[in-house]
Design a protein around this motif. Sequence first.
Motif, PDB file in Angstrom:
ATOM      1  N   UNK A 131       0.831  -1.198   0.000  1.00 13.32           N
ATOM      2  CA  UNK A 131       0.000   0.000   0.000  1.00 13.32           C
ATOM      3  C   UNK A 131       0.870   1.254   0.000  1.00 13.32           C
ATOM      4  N   UNK A 132       1.953   1.217   0.763  1.00 15.75           N
ATOM      5  CA  UNK A 132       2.855   2.372   0.788  1.00 15.75           C
ATOM      6  C   UNK A 132       3.490   2.592  -0.578  1.00 15.75           C
ATOM      7  N   UNK A 133       3.876   1.514  -1.254  1.00 15.23           N
ATOM      8  CA  UNK A 133       4.472   1.644  -2.576  1.00 15.23           C
ATOM      9  C   UNK A 133       3.474   2.231  -3.570  1.00 15.23           C
ATOM     10  N   UNK A 134       2.232   1.806  -3.473  1.00 14.43           N
ATOM     11  CA  UNK A 134       1.218   2.320  -4.386  1.00 14.43           C
ATOM     12  C   UNK A 134       0.992   3.812  -4.162  1.00 14.43           C
ATOM     13  N   UNK A 135       1.009   4.225  -2.921  1.00 13.10           N
ATOM     14  CA  UNK A 135       0.846   5.642  -2.611  1.00 13.10           C
ATOM     15  C   UNK A 135       2.036   6.452  -3.109  1.00 13.10           C
ATOM     16  N   UNK A 136       3.225   5.879  -3.031  1.00 13.37           N
ATOM     17  CA  UNK A 136       4.417   6.564  -3.542  1.00 13.37           C
ATOM     18  C   UNK A 136       4.333   6.777  -5.044  1.00 13.37           C
ATOM     19  N   UNK A 137       3.771   5.795  -5.741  1.00 16.76           N
ATOM     20  CA  UNK A 137       3.635   5.935  -7.193  1.00 16.76           C
ATOM     21  C   UNK A 137       2.658   7.049  -7.557  1.00 16.76           C
ATOM     22  N   UNK A 138       1.598   7.170  -6.792  1.00 17.84           N
ATOM     23  CA  UNK A 138       0.571   8.152  -7.098  1.00 17.84           C
ATOM     24  C   UNK A 138       0.923   9.546  -6.587  1.00 17.84           C
ATOM     25  N   UNK A 139       1.850   9.658  -5.694  1.00 15.35           N
ATOM     26  CA  UNK A 139       2.228  10.957  -5.136  1.00 15.35           C
ATOM     27  C   UNK A 139       3.084  11.725  -6.127  1.00 15.35           C
ATOM     28  N   UNK A 140       2.747  12.990  -6.468  1.00 18.94           N
ATOM     29  CA  UNK A 140       3.557  13.775  -7.419  1.00 18.94           C
ATOM     30  C   UNK A 140       4.898  14.138  -6.819  1.00 18.94           C
ATOM     31  N   UNK A 141       5.901  14.186  -7.651  1.00 16.82           N
ATOM     32  CA  UNK A 141       7.242  14.565  -7.192  1.00 16.82           C
ATOM     33  C   UNK A 141       7.300  16.056  -6.909  1.00 16.82           C
ATOM     34  N   UNK A 142       7.910  16.387  -5.764  1.00 12.23           N
ATOM     35  CA  UNK A 142       7.957  17.794  -5.356  1.00 12.23           C
ATOM     36  C   UNK A 142       8.846  18.626  -6.255  1.00 12.23           C
ATOM     37  N   UNK A 143       9.878  18.035  -6.839  1.00  4.28           N
ATOM     38  CA  UNK A 143      10.803  18.809  -7.669  1.00  4.28           C
ATOM     39  C   UNK A 143      10.435  18.777  -9.152  1.00  4.28           C
ATOM     40  N   UNK A 144       9.309  18.142  -9.490  1.00  7.08           N
ATOM     41  CA  UNK A 144       8.915  18.088 -10.891  1.00  7.08           C
ATOM     42  C   UNK A 144       8.284  19.406 -11.296  1.00  7.08           C
ATOM     43  N   UNK A 145       8.519  19.847 -12.530  1.00  5.44           N
ATOM     44  CA  UNK A 145       7.896  21.089 -12.991  1.00  5.44           C
ATOM     45  C   UNK A 145       6.384  20.992 -12.893  1.00  5.44           C
TER      46      UNK A 145
END
Length: 512
Positions: free
Chosen positions: A461-475
């Motif tokens: 579940x944690x891995x799935x949430x990491x995939x869906x979370x947007x990267x903070x440094x992405x434009x």
Amino acid sequence: MGRALRWGIPIILAGLAVWYASYVTTIVVWELRKLLSWLAAPLLVAAFVGLVWLVVWLVRRRSGGGSGENAAVVLGCLGAALGVGITVWWLVYGAYLQDRAYMENVQIVSTPVPELTARAPYVVGKAQAAPHLGDVTGEISDITYLPDSDRFATLVERRGWLSGYEVGLVQDVPLGGSSRSQESCAFDVDVADARVGGWFTHNLGRKIADRRRWVRFDADDVYVTCSGGTPTVVVPLKRQTGWLVVTERPAGLALYDGRTGRLTLTTDTTAVPGPSYPLSLASRQREATAAVGSFADWWFERSGWDESEDGANAGNESEFTLRYRDAAGGSAYVTPLTPQGEASSVVAVSTLPTRHQGGDLAPMTVHRLSPTWSSPKALVALIKAEYRDVCCYNDDRVFEVVPTGGSTWTATVGSEQNIRYRVEGRGQIGGREATCLKAADGSLIRCAYAAPGSVEEQELRRREQEKQKPREDAPGSPGQVGDLKAYTPEQLAELQRRLSEEVVRRLGAGQG
């Protein structure tokens, strides 16, 4: 010359008998005691009937009764029939009483199995022994897992009738690690020249009997350890107790120094880094669980448990030596158990410590499982079906299915020379076996079905949430990717500064 032969031969034979006495008499007494335990009750009945028959015969003879002989014959026949009946009854009921005696320290609980540490399968340790022996010419006689050091020990016999052991090999067989260290310790074949089953003075059992009579051992319990280049042969000893019901009990250790040939008898089980409680005795205690119920239940095989004899555990299905996950917890002989009869699902797990002080039986605990497991054979088929991309190609296969604590089991996947994966399960939950595929070092890869609330489910579940979370440094992370309207003035300024620096760097490098 003839007189010399008549006196000399008997003297020589008597001398040989005395020389052999400590060893041979121990074996004879040991076996006769087991035999007499089965015949004691019938012999007592036969003696009693014979005594009554003799008294009747004498009384009739003195009284001059003509029917005395007939009465004695009838009484003798009745006594013989009674003796045969009691013999058959005792042979059956005596076996039940013997199992009950081994059940002395058995406790049946519903608590989970303590957490255990997975190890490399025994067959892998056995397969990796021969390639690492180098130029040793002897033959492997024993391979034992040493839980204290998490290593496998190999004892090698030297070729020849009048010889002992040649070398002891202690090696790492990593489960998910890269270590392949090994230690080889050679015996001094001129001094330490005895072995189990050796001939004449080269028989280790005879040396033990010379020091202490009436104790014996099982050859499969013997193993070797290495310390500072010195091999030590460890022999767990057993003694007999009882008369009508004869059972075995631990009797300490015999330690044979492979450099000096010195034999030491001790009851200090902390003196060796391996299992000091006889494995054969642990196996006998586990078999005795068939007598957990009444005599009728025992006779009709309606109570107790058997070891699983199918699937990946075929040939090595009981008394797995495993370490407790707690560093101070020691180790135990662990066996998955199935109910007697046609059922093959694993419903309980027995544990018994590999170390035990004193001369009594070690305590054995039978943990009832909830949920239960499928049979090892069914688990192997399940692994091949659910993880067909990793199992099983070329020489790869599923090895031991062993308990690893709570209600969990672990199966290793790979070849005899390279363990690649492990599959961990938690039993049948909601009608489906919960299993997860992990790397050999225990890191999670994926699950076919993660048990609700398990650590594996939380990780997935944690891995799935990491995939869906947007990267903070992405434009455009505050909004859509590339949406400059979502940038703050500070972020736009930083972006312009970095863009200007990159343009200057490229112009300076002639990249235009």
